[in-house]
Scaffold this motif. Structure first.
Motif, PDB file in Angstrom:
ATOM      1  N   HIS A 109      -3.989  12.482   0.832  1.00 33.58           N
ATOM      2  CA  HIS A 109      -2.869  12.967   0.050  1.00 33.58           C
ATOM      3  C   HIS A 109      -2.318  12.853   0.707  1.00 33.58           C
ATOM      4  N   ILE A 125      -1.305   3.663  -4.090  1.00 32.88           N
ATOM      5  CA  ILE A 125       0.090   3.871  -5.160  1.00 32.88           C
ATOM      6  C   ILE A 125       0.992   2.935  -5.591  1.00 32.88           C
ATOM      7  N   THR A 141      -5.966  12.593  -4.909  1.00 33.37           N
ATOM      8  CA  THR A 141      -5.815  12.510  -3.405  1.00 33.37           C
ATOM      9  C   THR A 141      -7.145  14.083  -2.968  1.00 33.37           C
ATOM     10  N   ILE A 218      -3.400  12.614  -9.801  1.00 34.05           N
ATOM     11  CA  ILE A 218      -2.424  11.540  -9.136  1.00 34.05           C
ATOM     12  C   ILE A 218      -1.809  11.579 -10.839  1.00 34.05           C
TER      13      ILE A 218
END
Length: 222
Positions: A109, A125, A141, A218
């Motif tokens: 996270h 990412i 995450t 995400i």
């Protein structure tokens, strides 16, 4: 169709704390799970009697319990990943992603207190920028006790929107946690085995099952 799963963790033991039950659930469904650790997890510690070799051995033993397909370590500096150019980290991740071609990725996270967790998330990412024909279709995450909940209140709180039932795999998760006994703390510390199992009970009871692991979705593309 079976999937390739990649778990990207800053330190060995994060994979068990955050998603061990989900890992076993994937494997039992016929998926292949690959573990990627960013650091050795002990290099920054002073006065702590834990060697790199013992941490590696714990990671290998835990991987055997879980049944993962592969384990790799990129050996970035422990708790000093902010001293490395983000591009170098991204390119290392891109190499692993190109090799494994994962369909699903799990990682840290962005709001965790630990700096290595934050940078791992940012690099992942970036490495998973959505492009035509890109292999990664889902990114999740996970939460890590003693990091996710310890950051400054209001700073990128962990707000789970996916819960994976791990009731059938909670005993295996506990076995894997016990392999990392040198990394665990005694209650009432947040990163104790007891508290980790209680957190999974809380997450599970939140959605009507005995035990669950919680995630933030995400990205998902079909």
């Amino acid at each position: 169709m079976n999937k390739q799963i990649l778990v990207v963790a800053a330190h060995s033991d994060d994979e068990v704390l955050g998603c061990a039950g989900t890992i076993v659930r994937h494997i039992n469904a016929g998926d292949k799970v690959h573990l990627l650790f960013m650091t050795d997890g002990v290099g920054s510690r002073l006065g702590v009697n834990i060697s790199v070799n013992s941490r590696i051995l714990a990671a290998e033993n835990s991987a055997k319990i879980l049944g993962v397909t592969s384990v790799e370590n990129l050996d970035f500096p422990d708790n000093r990943m902010d001293e490395v150019a983000l591009l170098d980290i991204v390119q290392s991740l891109e190499g692993v992603i190109y090799k494994i071609k994962p369909d699903v990725v799990y990682t840290h996270h962005i709001g965790d207190l630990n700096i290595d967790h934050q940078i791992t998330h940012k690099a992942l990412i970036t490495a998973c920028r959505p492009q035509s024909g890109f292999c990664v279709k889902e990114i999740y995450t996970f939460e890590i006790p003693s990091s996710t909940e310890w950051n400054t209140p209001g700073v990128e709180p962990f707000s789970p929107n996916v819960y994976i039932d791990i009731t059938d795999y909670i005993d295996i998760k506990k076995q894997a946690l016990e392999v990392y006994s040198k990394e665990m703390r005694q209650p009432p510390h947040s990163r104790s085995i007891d508290n980790t199992i209680r957190l999974n009970a809380l997450r599970g009871n939140s959605v009507g099952v005995d035990y669950a692991e919680a995630f933030m979705l995400i990205r998902m593309s079909r």
